[in-house]
Design an enzyme around this catalytic site. Sequence first.
Site, PDB file in Angstrom:
ATOM      1  N   LYS A  80     -12.050  -0.140  -0.829  1.00  0.00           N
ATOM      2  CA  LYS A  80     -11.161   0.539  -1.771  1.00  0.00           C
ATOM      3  C   LYS A  80     -11.793   0.563  -3.166  1.00  0.00           C
ATOM      4  O   LYS A  80     -12.667   1.375  -3.433  1.00  0.00           O
ATOM      5  CB  LYS A  80      -9.784  -0.107  -1.718  1.00  0.00           C
ATOM      6  CG  LYS A  80      -9.151   0.099  -0.328  1.00  0.00           C
ATOM      7  CD  LYS A  80      -7.838  -0.566  -0.146  1.00  0.00           C
ATOM      8  CE  LYS A  80      -7.219  -0.191   1.199  1.00  0.00           C
ATOM      9  NZ  LYS A  80      -8.013  -0.596   2.371  1.00  0.00           N
ATOM     10  N   HIS A  88      -5.442  -3.924  -2.016  1.00  0.00           N
ATOM     11  CA  HIS A  88      -5.159  -2.921  -3.042  1.00  0.00           C
ATOM     12  C   HIS A  88      -5.044  -3.532  -4.440  1.00  0.00           C
ATOM     13  O   HIS A  88      -4.737  -2.815  -5.398  1.00  0.00           O
ATOM     14  CB  HIS A  88      -3.888  -2.150  -2.699  1.00  0.00           C
ATOM     15  CG  HIS A  88      -4.077  -1.159  -1.593  1.00  0.00           C
ATOM     16  ND1 HIS A  88      -4.556   0.108  -1.810  1.00  0.00           N
ATOM     17  CD2 HIS A  88      -3.869  -1.269  -0.254  1.00  0.00           C
ATOM     18  CE1 HIS A  88      -4.620   0.752  -0.655  1.00  0.00           C
ATOM     19  NE2 HIS A  88      -4.216  -0.063   0.304  1.00  0.00           N
ATOM     20  N   SER A 112       0.780  -1.231   0.000  1.00  0.00           N
ATOM     21  CA  SER A 112       0.000   0.000   0.000  1.00  0.00           C
ATOM     22  C   SER A 112       0.814   1.284   0.000  1.00  0.00           C
ATOM     23  O   SER A 112       0.301   2.331  -0.388  1.00  0.00           O
ATOM     24  CB  SER A 112      -0.951   0.016   1.202  1.00  0.00           C
ATOM     25  OG  SER A 112      -0.228  -0.026   2.418  1.00  0.00           O
TER      26      SER A 112
END
Length: 395
Positions: free
Chosen positions: A243, A212, A184
């Site tokens: 996300k 991610h 990240s």
Amino acid sequence: MGEADPTAFFKTDVDDLKTKNLDWKIRELQGPSTPRAIVDGREVIVLCSNNYLGLSNHSRLKKAAIAAVKKYGAGSGSVRAIAGTMDLHNNLEKKIAEFKHCESSLYFQTGFAANAGVLAQLAGEGDLIISDELNHGSIIDGVRLTKAERKVYTHKNTAELKKLLEEAHGKYRRILIITDGVFSMDGDIAPLPEISKLAKQFNAITYVDDAHGEGVLGEGGRGAVNHFGLEGKIDIEMGTFSKAFGVVGGYVAGNKYLREWALNKSRSWLLSGSAPPAVVAACIAAIELLQEKPQIVKKLWRNTRYYKKALKKLGFDIGVSETPITPLMLGESKTAQDFAAELLKEGVFTIPIFFPMVAQGKARIRTMPTAAHNKEILDEAISKFEKVGKRLGVI
């Protein structure tokens, strides 16, 4: 005796953080998370959200959430294990498994809860956990909850991982290899093919946190495991809806026994109130939208390539990033903080990342273009980066 304030350390600790410029300065959004948003009372370009696909304000997700409130109410009324599992929750888990091309999944209230709850039960006394040194804090905390022995290998160093596995062979009941799929802070991708090969060689369990990578890598955003063609070869995939999917919640996905094992073992699942209907319905809508319109992921990558190319041309160091996570490597903490402050004055919202979140001398501005940005917005932001970069002598 008895007169001293036992909570005085709150102020002492906070004052210490502020003196060292290590305290978080929280910005307030006054409206939805969009490429141009109202932050602290003024319109700015947002380049620090995790809203990769721009779905958090998508009309389809909002309609699904509203419809779920009308049909199911505001909350579930219980933990999942008692009376808090609605058909919506079960439908979402089927959708996740379908999307991930695996046999089962279990949805948690957050990605952090998924890591903390599952990792705490995967390994125990007599076991070994081997973890990448740059793994996310939720992995670190999940590992700390176990009684397993722990070893850490240098970031992405599969030769060191192999050595640790060779040394451990035959000495433990169970060996677990844990890695982020996408890291990240730097935006680089784990060497999953090599990790998978070593795990098979040494009969180790593989656990990939792809928070991610979901919605970003792989066919139609199916993640890092799909990206490398390793579906069915990684034992447990963990993902999040907070996300790229634009909502909130975490999950683990794997073989047909994983769901039942995890729901019987994970305290963060067993003992937490279940996600409200609106959230679950929006998660379902996000998966369906991505299945129907995978071109959203392609737009994210078009924007990413354009953005990175422009920053490199200006002379910025974007580190080792391979994904939309694009750090501007600035070195010293003060430089990163000054850069972010100057950018905000110019109307671009970013966040400085510095020690202890990253190593000393590795401070950066972490930025993320999204599928919702357009060329006009990106060009405006890039021009501000150039202006501030020259003002501060960074480029």
